[in-house]
Design a protein around this motif. Structure first.
Motif, PDB file in Angstrom:
ATOM      1  N   GLN A  68       0.823  -1.205   0.000  1.00 49.53           N
ATOM      2  CA  GLN A  68       0.000   0.000   0.000  1.00 49.53           C
ATOM      3  C   GLN A  68       0.867   1.269   0.000  1.00 49.53           C
ATOM      4  O   GLN A  68       0.645   2.209  -0.760  1.00 49.53           O
ATOM      5  CB  GLN A  68      -0.926   0.021   1.200  1.00 49.53           C
ATOM      6  CG  GLN A  68      -1.901   1.187   1.154  1.00 49.53           C
ATOM      7  CD  GLN A  68      -2.871   1.159   2.321  1.00 49.53           C
ATOM      8  OE1 GLN A  68      -2.697   0.419   3.252  1.00 49.53           O
ATOM      9  NE2 GLN A  68      -3.895   1.981   2.227  1.00 49.53           N
ATOM     10  N   LEU A 105       2.472   1.988  -3.365  1.00 50.61           N
ATOM     11  CA  LEU A 105       1.487   2.399  -4.363  1.00 50.61           C
ATOM     12  C   LEU A 105       1.080   3.844  -4.159  1.00 50.61           C
ATOM     13  O   LEU A 105       0.887   4.606  -5.096  1.00 50.61           O
ATOM     14  CB  LEU A 105       0.245   1.505  -4.289  1.00 50.61           C
ATOM     15  CG  LEU A 105       0.410   0.118  -4.886  1.00 50.61           C
ATOM     16  CD1 LEU A 105      -0.790  -0.738  -4.533  1.00 50.61           C
ATOM     17  CD2 LEU A 105       0.561   0.202  -6.393  1.00 50.61           C
ATOM     18  N   LEU A 106       0.960   4.208  -2.905  1.00 52.12           N
ATOM     19  CA  LEU A 106       0.497   5.554  -2.607  1.00 52.12           C
ATOM     20  C   LEU A 106       1.538   6.615  -2.971  1.00 52.12           C
ATOM     21  O   LEU A 106       1.219   7.782  -3.145  1.00 52.12           O
ATOM     22  CB  LEU A 106       0.132   5.673  -1.129  1.00 52.12           C
ATOM     23  CG  LEU A 106      -1.096   4.852  -0.717  1.00 52.12           C
ATOM     24  CD1 LEU A 106      -1.353   4.995   0.767  1.00 52.12           C
ATOM     25  CD2 LEU A 106      -2.329   5.292  -1.495  1.00 52.12           C
ATOM     26  N   TYR A 108       1.287  10.353 -10.402  1.00 52.70           N
ATOM     27  CA  TYR A 108       0.977  10.255 -11.833  1.00 52.70           C
ATOM     28  C   TYR A 108       0.918  11.623 -12.510  1.00 52.70           C
ATOM     29  O   TYR A 108       0.724  11.726 -13.696  1.00 52.70           O
ATOM     30  CB  TYR A 108      -0.380   9.554 -12.019  1.00 52.70           C
ATOM     31  CG  TYR A 108      -0.358   8.096 -11.659  1.00 52.70           C
ATOM     32  CD1 TYR A 108       0.006   7.136 -12.611  1.00 52.70           C
ATOM     33  CD2 TYR A 108      -0.693   7.674 -10.386  1.00 52.70           C
ATOM     34  CE1 TYR A 108       0.034   5.799 -12.288  1.00 52.70           C
ATOM     35  CE2 TYR A 108      -0.660   6.344 -10.043  1.00 52.70           C
ATOM     36  CZ  TYR A 108      -0.305   5.403 -10.996  1.00 52.70           C
ATOM     37  OH  TYR A 108      -0.280   4.082 -10.672  1.00 52.70           O
ATOM     38  N   ARG A 109       1.014  12.652 -11.713  1.00 51.15           N
ATOM     39  CA  ARG A 109       0.810  13.975 -12.300  1.00 51.15           C
ATOM     40  C   ARG A 109       1.983  14.383 -13.185  1.00 51.15           C
ATOM     41  O   ARG A 109       3.141  14.119 -12.845  1.00 51.15           O
ATOM     42  CB  ARG A 109       0.634  15.026 -11.195  1.00 51.15           C
ATOM     43  CG  ARG A 109      -0.715  14.937 -10.519  1.00 51.15           C
ATOM     44  CD  ARG A 109      -0.784  15.871  -9.359  1.00 51.15           C
ATOM     45  NE  ARG A 109       0.271  15.564  -8.372  1.00 51.15           N
ATOM     46  CZ  ARG A 109       0.451  16.249  -7.267  1.00 51.15           C
ATOM     47  NH1 ARG A 109      -0.287  17.287  -7.008  1.00 51.15           N
ATOM     48  NH2 ARG A 109       1.397  15.907  -6.424  1.00 51.15           N
ATOM     49  N   PRO A 110       1.675  15.024 -14.312  1.00 51.04           N
ATOM     50  CA  PRO A 110       2.784  15.528 -15.131  1.00 51.04           C
ATOM     51  C   PRO A 110       3.487  16.638 -14.371  1.00 51.04           C
ATOM     52  O   PRO A 110       2.876  17.287 -13.526  1.00 51.04           O
ATOM     53  CB  PRO A 110       2.079  16.080 -16.379  1.00 51.04           C
ATOM     54  CG  PRO A 110       0.660  16.298 -15.989  1.00 51.04           C
ATOM     55  CD  PRO A 110       0.367  15.384 -14.842  1.00 51.04           C
ATOM     56  N   ALA A 146       4.650  19.984 -13.057  1.00 47.78           N
ATOM     57  CA  ALA A 146       4.008  21.282 -13.201  1.00 47.78           C
ATOM     58  C   ALA A 146       5.044  22.303 -13.659  1.00 47.78           C
ATOM     59  O   ALA A 146       6.050  22.510 -13.003  1.00 47.78           O
ATOM     60  CB  ALA A 146       3.396  21.701 -11.868  1.00 47.78           C
ATOM     61  N   GLY A 194      -9.028  20.730 -22.099  1.00 47.42           N
ATOM     62  CA  GLY A 194      -8.327  20.871 -20.827  1.00 47.42           C
ATOM     63  C   GLY A 194      -6.961  21.531 -20.913  1.00 47.42           C
ATOM     64  O   GLY A 194      -6.280  21.674 -19.904  1.00 47.42           O
TER      65      GLY A 194
END
Lengths: 189, 545
Positions: free
Chosen positions: B15, B18-19, B23-25, B27, B117
């Protein structure tokens, strides 16, 4: 409790996590906008994602019936992503991410191999969903190209009619208007 | 994670790990985010022959995906000088550059942003692409403090970014409705496009129609004999389905009315059926009108090019009205045409003091609002005919059609024509349903193909931009069984057909006058089994309900 019961109980949390991953593709500001605005006409994408995600979670946690609701939910999301400049792999990656989402959210419940059989079943359903996603994505892309052809034909329609008379071939999209496969065409393993 | 565990073993997944996955591109500030020219999102560059034909500078072969855009050596000087000239010439441009407080009210109102977006499609940020250069070179704060106050130097990448994003604006002005300062983003886009033209940067889907229109009188380059043939062919089709032979008045001197419509109606389905509708309607009421082969274009792609080009193309309408000696002018169902005619024509090429204030010969109604331009919209004219009971209508002929109305951006937001089309539609069909309030009237969503974006190489972009409109159509399709979208714009009829095929399959697109002509009971008509599309008029035969 069974894994299905856990997934039903924690569905909102599962969907929230999943949406975080899905929206991450669009950058922080857009993700925030698409989460905030609730009006389905001001924010069709946020609305589609939040409406369809629970249906897909339900489909993979459900009793094995992989019905047209899941196919329609998948199509609604992928249709949007198919025209958003995302690489094909990225456009459908969110389906695979659901495995991580379930393991992340239900880490404690799944610890030490608990519910291993049920989880394997859920994984298999996610794989089926991913295969279906691939079909839907390709159909959407094919339609984009077909629409380009149709438009070109329509743009000179009065000329074509003069040459062909009433034998003018109809645009292809007249026939192919429904993307969802009929239920008996759903992916089989 | 233990080395001996494999991904197919449950224990492989922890867990905590995974956390941790983000996944964010990454910034990045918008100024640091480079523009990638992605196929499907840009329009092909203008061919040199089209640039040369209208005497625009720096005609050359180039492509948006090229590294080298072959700009003139003094390109930077040209652009800065171009900005200076426009700041001096247009007070509004200077105000729009200075006044924005970046409140963000417009941010989520653009159809391209809603459907895609990309933050640079927020109207505020799209304007900032130009505003940042203005600050850098024309404001003291920008010169001293640079990036701290949102200024940046002009580079070739900025030019490429302008090309990419100012051709992802349809000049629909929906964002302006929400701007507390009334900043007209369309005018900012117009300025940016004018600046790009100084460097020979334009798109072929605009410049070819512009050159064609300048040469032959219409965007499609239909020559006089071709136009006459086309309209005679329409007359044959009308006779085939109605049994009534209609006249084809061309360049008729002394006619009362000059009729001008977008040339798209002559060639492209489903606009062709609307054109047949005009001819049937005018015949039925006995209007003394004429088409012109010289002023054979209602649309004006000059609007998407430069103010001067718009003026050059528009001048043909008054010139031809004068030559033919008509009393007044009527315009067909077009969108951007009405921004030009309603807001610019009078000051550009007027006053048309050789014409009379339009008066309907059938009803005697004097169209006072057109006192200056001497030109009215066919929806106004038809609504007036219906109001005075001058048309014999059988709306049951449209019973198989469950209709909604798309307010085209310019007739609604630039002209304020909201009620007339609805009044006409409700009188010619009995099943009319509105789309949700925040998607119609002043808040209408663009088709995604306006301002010269309606070509096919940018289809993905158009489908993204068409999503908000398609989504609202889909809603009334599901809720009310709507199967027909009416629109009074030639670009709409071409592009919304595609938008509906993708987002609301099963909904067909029509012009208003096509539906009028369906319902119109003509003197001497035969048993009308077919409509102009040669489909069963009432839909029974194909089981259409």
């Amino acid at each position: 409790m069974t894994l299905r019961e856990f997934m039903v109980q924690r569905q909102p949390a599962l969907c929230e996590r999943w949406l975080d991953l899905l929206l991450a593709d669009y950058g922080e500001e857009t993700a925030a906008n698409w989460r905030r605005e609730r009006d389905p006409f001001a924010n069709p994408i946020g609305h589609t994602f939040t409406t369809e995600a629970p249906r897909l979670v339900e489909a993979v946690s459900g009793d094995g019936k992989f019905d047209t609701v899941a196919a329609a939910a998948l199509e609604a999301i992928i249709k949007i992503r198919s025209v958003q400049e995302l690489a094909p792999s990225r456009a459908i990656a969110f389906v695979y991410m659901l495995r991580d989402v379930i393991r992340g959210e239900l880490g404690t419940e799944l610890a030490r191999g608990a519910h291993a059989t049920a989880l394997a079943t859920v994984d298999r359903r996610i794989e089926r969903l991913a295969l279906l996603a691939f079909d839907v994505y390709v159909r959407c892309r094919e339609q984009v190209f077909r629409l380009r052809q149709d438009e070109l034909k329509r743009s000179v329609a009065s000329l074509l009619r003069r040459w062909h008379g009433s034998e003018l071939p109809e645009p292809a999209s007249e026939e192919v208007v429904h993307l969802s496969p009929p239920p008996n065409h759903a992916v089989r393993r | 994670m233990s080395e001996d565990l494999k991904p197919d073993q449950l224990e492989y997944y922890k867990q905590e790990s995974l956390l941790k996955v983000d996944y964010r591109p990454p910034a990045t500030d918008w100024m640091q985010t480079p523009t990638a020219m992605r196929p499907g999102a840009f329009i092909y560059s203008a061919k040199p022959k089209n640039i040369e034909y209208i005497d625009f500078p720096n005609a050359r072969n180039w492509a948006p995906i090229d590294e080298d855009w072959k700009l003139p050596t003094n390109w930077k000087e040209i652009v800065i000088q171009g900005i200076r000239e426009r700041l001096d010439k247009y007070r509004s441009f200077k105000v729009f550059m200075d006044i924005c407080v970046r409140c963000g009210a417009c941010a989520d109102k653009c159809h391209f942003y809603i459907g895609g977006g990309d933050p640079k499609n927020m109207p505020v940020l799209r304007a900032e692409l130009l505003r940042s250069i203005y600050r850098n070179d024309f404001t003291t704060a920008g010169k001293l403090l640079g990036r701290m106050v949102g200024a940046r130097p002009l580079t070739i990448d900025v030019i490429k970014e302008w090309f990419f994003y100012f051709y992802q604006c349809t000049e629909c002005r929906r964002c302006s409705v929400f701007c507390p300062y009334g900043i007209d983003t369309a005018e900012i886009t117009m300025m940016a496009r004018e600046l790009l033209h100084l460097l020979g940067i334009g798109v072929n889907w605009i410049m070819e129609p512009v050159a064609s229109c300048y040469r032959t009188g219409n965007h499609l380059g239909i020559q006089p004999h071709g136009l006459k043939d086309t309209l005679e062919f329409f007359a044959e089709d009308i006779e085939e389905v109605t049994g009534v032979k209609v006249e084809v008045p061309m360049n008729k001197k002394g006619a009362e009315v000059l009729f001008v419509t977008p040339s798209g109606d002559f060639l492209a389905d489903p606009g062709t059926y609307t054109a047949m509708g005009y001819m049937a309607l005018f015949h039925e009421i006995g209007l003394d009108y004429t088409f012109s082969t010289y002023a054979s274009e209602g649309g004006n792609f000059g609007l998407f090019t430069s103010a001067d080009m718009m003026k050059r193309l528009n001048s043909k309408i008054y010139a031809e009205a004068k030559r033919l000696g008509v009393k007044w002018i009527m315009g067909g169902e077009c969108g951007h045409m009405w921004r030009v005619l309603h807001q610019y024509m009078d000051t550009m090429n007027g006053p048309a003091d050789f014409l009379e204030v339009p008066v309907s010969p059938m009803t005697g109604t004097r169209f006072e609002h057109a006192r200056s331009t001497k030109m009215i919209h066919i929806a106004e004219f038809t609504a007036d005919l219906i109001k005075h009971g001058k048309l014999k209508l059988d709306p049951s002929r449209n019973d198989c059609r469950r209709v909604t109305f798309h307010d085209s951006c310019n007739p609604s937001r630039a002209m304020g024509m909201l009620e007339e089309p609805r009044y006409v539609l409700k009188n010619v069909c009995r099943n009319f349903f509105e789309m949700p309030p925040n998607t119609i009237r002043e808040q209408t969503f663009c088709c995604g193909g306006g301002a010269g974006l309606g070509t096919d190489e940018n289809m993905e972009m158009r489908l993204r931009g068409g999503l908000p409109r398609g989504n609202a159509v889909r809603h009334v399709q599901e809720k009310h069984g709507v199967n027909q979208l009416a629109a009074c714009c030639a670009i709409d009829r071409a592009t919304l057909t595609t938008v509906c095929d993708f987002w609301a399959p099963g909904v067909k697109v029509t012009g208003i006058t096509e539906l009028v002509a369906n319902a119109l009971v003509m003197k001497g008509e035969g048993d009308r089994k077919l409509n102009f599309r040669k489909e069963p008029m009432r839909g029974e035969e194909d089981g259409h309900v």
